[in-house]
Write an enzyme that holds these catalytic residues in place. Structure first.
Site, PDB file in Angstrom:
ATOM      1  N   HIS A  98      -4.794 -24.763  -8.468  1.00 40.40           N
ATOM      2  CA  HIS A  98      -6.070 -25.406  -8.198  1.00 40.40           C
ATOM      3  C   HIS A  98      -7.204 -24.866  -9.069  1.00 40.40           C
ATOM      4  CE1 HIS A  98      -6.394 -22.111  -5.051  1.00 40.40           C
ATOM      5  NE2 HIS A  98      -7.599 -22.045  -5.585  1.00 40.40           N
ATOM      6  N   SER A 136      -9.907 -16.883  -6.715  1.00 41.00           N
ATOM      7  CA  SER A 136      -8.600 -17.534  -6.781  1.00 41.00           C
ATOM      8  C   SER A 136      -7.944 -17.326  -8.133  1.00 41.00           C
ATOM      9  CB  SER A 136      -8.731 -19.026  -6.509  1.00 41.00           C
ATOM     10  OG  SER A 136      -8.679 -19.291  -5.148  1.00 41.00           O
ATOM     11  N   ASP A 190       1.151 -23.758  -5.718  1.00 40.95           N
ATOM     12  CA  ASP A 190      -0.228 -23.515  -6.137  1.00 40.95           C
ATOM     13  C   ASP A 190      -0.312 -22.435  -7.203  1.00 40.95           C
ATOM     14  OD1 ASP A 190      -2.921 -23.936  -6.318  1.00 40.95           O
ATOM     15  OD2 ASP A 190      -3.451 -22.806  -4.529  1.00 40.95           O
TER      16      ASP A 190
END
Length: 288
Positions: free
Chosen positions: A126, A240, A158
């Site tokens: 992402h 992230s 992911d």
């Protein structure tokens, strides 16, 4: 009037994958204060990467107010687990920082971890999903930048790999064995929360083998992360794709998501990382 029992039965909420806004100029105290006035954003699982990529994930999210922390300490060497010294954690941070990068997609900023000497970088899917084309900009710990090509992505876990296009030799971070991680172990989270490159926070492993379902809003084909490591090390938008490391400076997880209480969309000490064993297996496949 009956006594008020605060949220005894309210389940935690998950914030959706978000990315920190790509900075237009170096962060200043005034610029940082403006970030506190972030409006309402789409959310349902919040992955810890930034604020400007919400529209890329479409509708279907419950609205939450995201209030980034005003504590912008770049390096925290405090050992919240009570084992090891401050100097030890400082040494670990110094060892790890050259292997963690900031990734800009043009509209948002996340983090990544160098995993090969020729410049392969592991991050979240992402993080690169908002890229305009097949390249992203990578900024290293020394402030230098380079363009990187997206090598491959695996939305089901992911995870993604990008590779620096310029030649050179880079400092990879060694993988640790996440199957040897224990609840209570001291960990450091390294990345670019709120666009603040090279930030380090400390905490412990709070739990193991968590399942994070990014499809709680009813979307089809959404990511379900299994075997995740839960930590109370502060993870915020922009983290992230960054590193969760042990006190030996080994990568034990890729920071990915945070949970919220429903009263606040900021960090509440419940963050999650994809285990290093899963991350390494996927990275090996993507690199072919």
């Amino acid at each position: 009037m009956p006594p008020h029992v605060p949220h005894m039965h309210r389940p935690p909420q998950w914030q959706s994958p978000l990315l920190a806004p790509a900075p237009m100029q170096p962060a200043t105290p005034a610029a940082l204060s403006k970030r506190r006035r972030v409006g309402r954003v789409a959310a349902a699982i919040v992955a810890a990467v930034g604020l400007s990529a919400v529209s890329a994930f479409g509708g279907g999210y419950a609205a939450l107010e995201l209030r980034p922390s005003t504590n912008h300490t770049v390096v925290s060497a405090q050992n919240s687990a009570g084992s090891g010294s401050t100097s030890t954690l400082s040494n670990v941070a110094a060892q790890v920082l050259p292997s963690v990068v900031s990734i800009s997609t043009g509209s948002a900023v996340g983090s990544g971890v160098i995993i090969t000497t020729d410049g392969a970088i592991l991050t979240n899917n992402h993080v690169v999903a908002t890229a305009r084309g097949t390249t992203v900009q990578v900024t290293f710990s020394d402030g230098k930048s380079a363009m990187a090509s997206i090598v491959g992505t695996d939305p089901s876990t992911d995870l993604a790999v990008v590779k620096v296009r310029a030649g050179g030799t880079y400092t990879p971070l060694a993988f640790g064995d996440s199957s040897t991680v224990h609840v209570g172990d001291t960990v450091l989270a390294v990345g670019s929360p709120l666009g603040l490159d090279g930030s380090v926070t400390s905490g412990i492993v709070s739990a193991l083998n968590r399942t994070i379902d990014e499809g709680q809003d009813g979307r089809t084909g959404a990511t379900k992360i299994t075997g995740a490591i839960q930590t109370d090390a502060a993870i915020n938008p922009g983290n992230s794709g960054g590193a969760l490391v042990n006190t030996s400076g080994q990568l034990i997880g890729i920071n990915t998501a945070i949970a919220t209480s429903g009263d606040t969309a900021g960090n509440i000490g419940v963050g999650f990382a994809i285990s290093s064993n899963t991350a390494k297996a996927v990275a090996d496949q993507l690199l072919g």
